[in-house]
Motif scaffolding. Structure first.
Motif, PDB file in Angstrom:
ATOM      1  N   THR A   1       0.855  -1.182   0.000  1.00  0.00           N
ATOM      2  CA  THR A   1       0.000   0.000   0.000  1.00  0.00           C
ATOM      3  C   THR A   1       0.899   1.242   0.000  1.00  0.00           C
ATOM      4  O   THR A   1       2.013   1.190   0.528  1.00  0.00           O
ATOM      5  N   THR A   2       0.384   2.310  -0.580  1.00  0.00           N
ATOM      6  CA  THR A   2       1.162   3.558  -0.588  1.00  0.00           C
ATOM      7  C   THR A   2       0.314   4.679   0.003  1.00  0.00           C
ATOM      8  O   THR A   2      -0.762   4.989  -0.529  1.00  0.00           O
ATOM      9  N   PRO A   3       0.772   5.297   1.085  1.00  0.00           N
ATOM     10  CA  PRO A   3       0.009   6.413   1.655  1.00  0.00           C
ATOM     11  C   PRO A   3       0.013   7.613   0.707  1.00  0.00           C
ATOM     12  O   PRO A   3       1.033   7.910   0.082  1.00  0.00           O
ATOM     13  N   LEU A   4      -1.107   8.278   0.642  1.00  0.00           N
ATOM     14  CA  LEU A   4      -1.277   9.419  -0.246  1.00  0.00           C
ATOM     15  C   LEU A   4      -0.224  10.505   0.016  1.00  0.00           C
ATOM     16  O   LEU A   4       0.364  11.075  -0.909  1.00  0.00           O
ATOM     17  N   LEU A   5       0.037  10.765   1.284  1.00  0.00           N
ATOM     18  CA  LEU A   5       0.970  11.855   1.621  1.00  0.00           C
ATOM     19  C   LEU A   5       2.380  11.590   1.104  1.00  0.00           C
ATOM     20  O   LEU A   5       3.109  12.515   0.772  1.00  0.00           O
ATOM     21  N   ILE A   6       2.744  10.303   1.063  1.00  0.00           N
ATOM     22  CA  ILE A   6       4.074   9.939   0.542  1.00  0.00           C
ATOM     23  C   ILE A   6       4.153  10.374  -0.929  1.00  0.00           C
ATOM     24  O   ILE A   6       5.131  10.981  -1.367  1.00  0.00           O
ATOM     25  N   THR A   7       3.092  10.085  -1.657  1.00  0.00           N
ATOM     26  CA  THR A   7       3.069  10.462  -3.078  1.00  0.00           C
ATOM     27  C   THR A   7       3.030  11.981  -3.214  1.00  0.00           C
ATOM     28  O   THR A   7       3.778  12.568  -4.003  1.00  0.00           O
ATOM     29  N   GLU A   8       2.126  12.606  -2.413  1.00  0.00           N
ATOM     30  CA  GLU A   8       1.994  14.074  -2.502  1.00  0.00           C
ATOM     31  C   GLU A   8       3.303  14.792  -2.143  1.00  0.00           C
ATOM     32  O   GLU A   8       3.574  15.875  -2.628  1.00  0.00           O
ATOM     33  N   ALA A   9       4.086  14.153  -1.284  1.00  0.00           N
ATOM     34  CA  ALA A   9       5.349  14.777  -0.873  1.00  0.00           C
ATOM     35  C   ALA A   9       6.430  14.605  -1.937  1.00  0.00           C
ATOM     36  O   ALA A   9       7.579  15.005  -1.737  1.00  0.00           O
ATOM     37  N   GLY A  10       6.070  13.949  -3.041  1.00  0.00           N
ATOM     38  CA  GLY A  10       7.040  13.752  -4.115  1.00  0.00           C
ATOM     39  C   GLY A  10       8.019  12.631  -3.804  1.00  0.00           C
ATOM     40  O   GLY A  10       9.090  12.521  -4.400  1.00  0.00           O
ATOM     41  N   PHE A  11       7.655  11.800  -2.830  1.00  0.00           N
ATOM     42  CA  PHE A  11       8.562  10.746  -2.392  1.00  0.00           C
ATOM     43  C   PHE A  11       8.160   9.385  -2.960  1.00  0.00           C
ATOM     44  O   PHE A  11       8.739   8.364  -2.634  1.00  0.00           O
ATOM     45  N   GLY A  12       7.143   9.400  -3.846  1.00  0.00           N
ATOM     46  CA  GLY A  12       6.565   8.160  -4.346  1.00  0.00           C
ATOM     47  C   GLY A  12       7.563   7.215  -4.970  1.00  0.00           C
ATOM     48  O   GLY A  12       7.582   6.018  -4.664  1.00  0.00           O
ATOM     49  N   SER A  13       8.445   7.732  -5.839  1.00  0.00           N
ATOM     50  CA  SER A  13       9.327   6.811  -6.559  1.00  0.00           C
ATOM     51  C   SER A  13      10.363   6.188  -5.616  1.00  0.00           C
ATOM     52  O   SER A  13      10.715   5.006  -5.752  1.00  0.00           O
ATOM     53  N   ARG A  14      10.853   6.982  -4.639  1.00  0.00           N
ATOM     54  CA  ARG A  14      11.814   6.414  -3.663  1.00  0.00           C
ATOM     55  C   ARG A  14      11.143   5.318  -2.851  1.00  0.00           C
ATOM     56  O   ARG A  14      11.723   4.267  -2.559  1.00  0.00           O
ATOM     57  N   TYR A  15       9.898   5.592  -2.464  1.00  0.00           N
ATOM     58  CA  TYR A  15       9.104   4.621  -1.685  1.00  0.00           C
ATOM     59  C   TYR A  15       8.939   3.331  -2.483  1.00  0.00           C
ATOM     60  O   TYR A  15       9.216   2.240  -2.001  1.00  0.00           O
ATOM     61  N   GLU A  16       8.511   3.483  -3.736  1.00  0.00           N
ATOM     62  CA  GLU A  16       8.266   2.315  -4.593  1.00  0.00           C
ATOM     63  C   GLU A  16       9.564   1.521  -4.759  1.00  0.00           C
ATOM     64  O   GLU A  16       9.558   0.290  -4.708  1.00  0.00           O
ATOM     65  N   ALA A  17      10.671   2.227  -4.972  1.00  0.00           N
ATOM     66  CA  ALA A  17      11.954   1.545  -5.209  1.00  0.00           C
ATOM     67  C   ALA A  17      12.349   0.730  -3.971  1.00  0.00           C
ATOM     68  O   ALA A  17      12.817  -0.419  -4.078  1.00  0.00           O
ATOM     69  N   ALA A  18      12.130   1.324  -2.788  1.00  0.00           N
ATOM     70  CA  ALA A  18      12.480   0.612  -1.550  1.00  0.00           C
ATOM     71  C   ALA A  18      11.612  -0.642  -1.398  1.00  0.00           C
ATOM     72  O   ALA A  18      12.096  -1.717  -1.002  1.00  0.00           O
ATOM     73  N   MET A  19      10.323  -0.500  -1.746  1.00  0.00           N
ATOM     74  CA  MET A  19       9.408  -1.643  -1.639  1.00  0.00           C
ATOM     75  C   MET A  19       9.800  -2.739  -2.639  1.00  0.00           C
ATOM     76  O   MET A  19       9.764  -3.920  -2.321  1.00  0.00           O
ATOM     77  N   GLU A  20      10.194  -2.314  -3.834  1.00  0.00           N
ATOM     78  CA  GLU A  20      10.641  -3.274  -4.857  1.00  0.00           C
ATOM     79  C   GLU A  20      11.851  -4.059  -4.347  1.00  0.00           C
ATOM     80  O   GLU A  20      11.927  -5.283  -4.489  1.00  0.00           O
ATOM     81  N   THR A  21      12.786  -3.341  -3.765  1.00  0.00           N
ATOM     82  CA  THR A  21      13.995  -4.001  -3.249  1.00  0.00           C
ATOM     83  C   THR A  21      13.621  -5.025  -2.189  1.00  0.00           C
ATOM     84  O   THR A  21      14.090  -6.168  -2.207  1.00  0.00           O
ATOM     85  N   ALA A  22      12.743  -4.588  -1.268  1.00  0.00           N
ATOM     86  CA  ALA A  22      12.320  -5.512  -0.206  1.00  0.00           C
ATOM     87  C   ALA A  22      11.693  -6.758  -0.825  1.00  0.00           C
ATOM     88  O   ALA A  22      11.950  -7.895  -0.389  1.00  0.00           O
ATOM     89  N   SER A  23      10.907  -6.537  -1.866  1.00  0.00           N
ATOM     90  CA  SER A  23      10.204  -7.634  -2.507  1.00  0.00           C
ATOM     91  C   SER A  23      11.193  -8.617  -3.155  1.00  0.00           C
ATOM     92  O   SER A  23      11.055  -9.839  -3.046  1.00  0.00           O
ATOM     93  N   ASN A  24      12.213  -8.060  -3.817  1.00  0.00           N
ATOM     94  CA  ASN A  24      13.214  -8.924  -4.465  1.00  0.00           C
ATOM     95  C   ASN A  24      14.001  -9.732  -3.444  1.00  0.00           C
ATOM     96  O   ASN A  24      14.210 -10.935  -3.607  1.00  0.00           O
ATOM     97  N   VAL A  25      14.412  -9.059  -2.379  1.00  0.00           N
ATOM     98  CA  VAL A  25      15.189  -9.766  -1.353  1.00  0.00           C
ATOM     99  C   VAL A  25      14.312 -10.810  -0.674  1.00  0.00           C
ATOM    100  O   VAL A  25      14.750 -11.910  -0.326  1.00  0.00           O
ATOM    101  N   TYR A  26      13.039 -10.463  -0.509  1.00  0.00           N
ATOM    102  CA  TYR A  26      12.099 -11.419   0.103  1.00  0.00           C
ATOM    103  C   TYR A  26      12.101 -12.736  -0.681  1.00  0.00           C
ATOM    104  O   TYR A  26      12.188 -13.824  -0.110  1.00  0.00           O
ATOM    105  N   GLU A  27      12.018 -12.622  -2.011  1.00  0.00           N
ATOM    106  CA  GLU A  27      11.940 -13.835  -2.836  1.00  0.00           C
ATOM    107  C   GLU A  27      13.193 -14.697  -2.642  1.00  0.00           C
ATOM    108  O   GLU A  27      13.105 -15.921  -2.548  1.00  0.00           O
ATOM    109  N   LYS A  28      14.359 -14.047  -2.577  1.00  0.00           N
ATOM    110  CA  LYS A  28      15.604 -14.814  -2.394  1.00  0.00           C
ATOM    111  C   LYS A  28      15.608 -15.494  -1.028  1.00  0.00           C
ATOM    112  O   LYS A  28      15.944 -16.661  -0.896  1.00  0.00           O
ATOM    113  N   LEU A  29      15.203 -14.726  -0.023  1.00  0.00           N
ATOM    114  CA  LEU A  29      15.169 -15.304   1.337  1.00  0.00           C
ATOM    115  C   LEU A  29      14.133 -16.418   1.408  1.00  0.00           C
ATOM    116  O   LEU A  29      14.349 -17.435   2.084  1.00  0.00           O
ATOM    117  N   HIS A  30      13.027 -16.225   0.721  1.00  0.00           N
ATOM    118  CA  HIS A  30      11.952 -17.209   0.753  1.00  0.00           C
ATOM    119  C   HIS A  30      12.431 -18.558   0.225  1.00  0.00           C
ATOM    120  O   HIS A  30      12.085 -19.618   0.764  1.00  0.00           O
TER     121      HIS A  30
END
Ligand SMILES: Cc1cc2nc3c(=O)[nH]c(=O)nc-3n(C[C@H](O)[C@H](O)[C@H](O)COP(=O)(O)OP(=O)(O)OC[C@H]3O[C@@H](n4cnc5c(N)ncnc54)[C@H](O)[C@@H]3O)c2cc1C
Length: 502
Positions: A389-418
């Motif tokens: 999920t992405t909070p609206l304020l994160i996007t409004e603050a212009g931080f959306g792409s950094r947020y998404e990138a961090a989530m993507e990284t977590a997701s990739n590492v999750y798969e390897k750990l899994h």
């Protein structure tokens, strides 16, 4: 990295209220429990509780203050109320291992000066003397049938056979017989018990409630200070009792009408199905599905409420409720819940209807959801596979792409750990990722959860869940959910106002 520490806050050093504040303060304070406790005094703890527990209704904080209360020479009738709180611990004098003396009973204060008092006392004395006189003959028979073993001491033999004869003779002991009971409970339970006792119709129970409040106040002065008789508990019982008596005949006359009514309900059910299709078609609410509920849940709750205050079998109470017209049922529901205040707990009979939800919510919301202990919950392991999920304020603050990138990284590492170990993989999952959990709970818990977690001070993630659960339950059981007090908000508006993506 800070070192892990596990230690005791000893009740020998700190009062129960101070311990409760030391734990409660960790919510907002970065200090260690030791540091918080060192700064506290009984007075500052009292102030804290006055503000948070009493003022803001943050009742669960009081669960960290534990009290031990000894009750002696209270009747078995009163013991039922003391022990009627399932979240406390008790040990009671046993009618299986101990014998009762001739004066071990309570005369109800209501009989003071009443013409029936003497007759009551005579009957009780007869029961007690018959009990006392039955002990030896029954014991002798046991002795004859299972004699003392070789090398068995007299004490060991008595211990072995005592319960066998006392078990039979106790059938004679009346409910006025006294007993002792030790109760260990948190201040939250003690407060609820005192309220219940002060609202009880029996004078003995009210007197015990007063005394309980006095002794509990010595140990936890603020937490039980405002425990008073509760109008809802007193009135709901009385009125339902009267309601059943006044309306019973009427219900039988109108049985035919019930059939018509049933058709109406079927029509209504179609409407619900259509409606549900619409919602699913929209793809908007498959994250929260009411997968099972008790079709007759509302009738069962109303029947149980009548049953509690009447003397009829449950089947009759249920048949009676089913025979009622819709407006009559509304009247009964109003009697059961109409006087419920914001912080009142509805009668236990609301537990006779249950709901099962399959839920997907972000881990932050689940961390709060899991605290609702009265539910049966089956969470699946933390995962990144259900998206984030992405909070609206994160996007409004212009931080959306950094947020998404961090989530993507977590997701990739999750798969390897899994691939290595799915349990260990959970450690990488951020709060924003969705998680699936099955939850089953009754209507009483639904009241507690939906009201508490839809409040303005609750996090928007859990408000969305509370509003959606409320919406689903109220669609199938509108009669009783009408009395839930939720603020004006919908799960859709929470999504719109707080999230870019859910
Ligand atoms: C705005 C807000 C802020 C919060 N902040 C924090 C925080 O910072 N840190 C934190 O740890 N928690 C926090 N909580 C969680 C809170 O302390 C409760 O643990 C949580 O809300 C569960 O509530 P509950 O015990 O009333 O509900 P449930 O467990 O769902 O219980 C339902 C009802 O059953 C009864 N009940 C359940 N258990 C007991 C019990 N042991 N004794 C007596 N009665 C019981 C009560 O009537 C209760 O309302 C917060 C909650 C809210 C709403």
């Amino acid at each position: 990295m800070p070192e892990r520490e596990i230690y005791l806050l000893s009740p020998r050093a700190l009062s129960p209220e101070t311990i409760a504040v030391a734990f409660a303060k960790t919510s907002r304070s970065p200090e260690s429990f030791r540091e918080i406790a060192a700064e506290l005094s009984d007075e500052s703890s009292a102030k804290f509780h006055e503000k948070w527990v009493v003022g803001y209704g943050h009742a669960s904080v009081a669960e960290h203050a534990v009290l031990h209360i000894a009750f002696e020479n209270v009747s078995r009738v009163a013991i039922e109320t003391i022990e009627g709180n399932r979240l406390a611990s008790y040990t009671e004098k046993s009618t299986r291992y101990q014998k009762w003396g001739m004066d071990d009973f309570t005369i109800p204060p209501e009989l003071d000066g009443h013409p029936l008092r003497d007759e009551f006392v005579n009957a009780i004395r007869l029961l007690f003397s018959t009990y006392a006189e039955s002990l030896d003959p029954v014991k002798n028979l046991i002795v004859e049938r299972s004699p003392r073993r070789e090398n068995e001491s007299a004490e060991a033999y008595d211990r072995r056979i005592r319960s066998q004869y006392v078990d039979r003779c106790r059938f004679l002991l009346p409910a006025a017989a006294n007993a002792n009971v030790g109760m260990t409970a948190t201040a939250r339970v003690i407060e609820m018990t005192i309220r219940k006792m002060l609202s009880h119709p029996l004078a003995e129970v009210q007197q015990i409630g007063e005394k309980m409040k006095e002794v509990a106040k010595a140990e936890a002065p603020t937490l039980v200070k405002y425990a008073e008789a509760n109008e809802y508990a007193m009135k709901a019982g009385q009125e339902i009792g009267n309601w059943g008596l006044e309306n019973r005949d009427w219900g039988l006359e109108n049985r035919d009408w019930r059939l018509e009514n049933r058709d109406w309900r079927l029509e209504n059910r179609d409407w619900r199905l259509e409606n549900r299709g619409w919602r699913l078609g929209n793809g908007a609410s498959d994250w929260c599905s009411l997968i099972d509920y008790d079709r007759e849940g509302e009738d069962k709750i109303l029947a149980a409420a009548i049953y509690r205050f009447d003397e009829i079998p449950y089947a009759n109470a249920l048949a009676y409720v089913k025979s009622l017209k819709e407006n009559e049922k509304e009247g009964l529901a109003a009697t059961l819940l109409g006087k419920l205040g914001r912080y009142d707990v509805p009668l236990r009979e609301l537990e006779y209807s249950t709901y099962t939800f399959d839920l997907v919510m972000d881990q932050g919301a689940y961390a709060e959801f899991k605290r609702h202990r009265m539910m049966t919950q089956t969470p699946q392991r933390l995962t990144t596979r259900l998206g984030w999920t992405t909070p609206l304020l994160i996007t409004e603050a212009g931080f959306g792409s950094r947020y998404e990138a961090a989530m993507e990284t977590a997701s990739n590492v999750y798969e390897k750990l899994h691939a290595f170990n799915p349990d260990v993989a959970q450690y990488i999952v951020p709060n924003g990722f969705n998680r699936r959990a099955l939850a089953q709970f009754n209507l009483r818990e639904a009241f507690a959860f939906c009201q508490l977690r839809s409040a303005a001070n609750a996090h928007f993630s859990i408000r969305r869940v509370a509003q959606k659960i409320y919406e689903d339950i109220s669609r199938v059981h509108p009669l009783l959910t009408k009395y839930m007090k939720l603020r004006e908000e919908t799960w859709q508006s929470v999504e719109e106002n707080y999230f870019t993506r859910v």
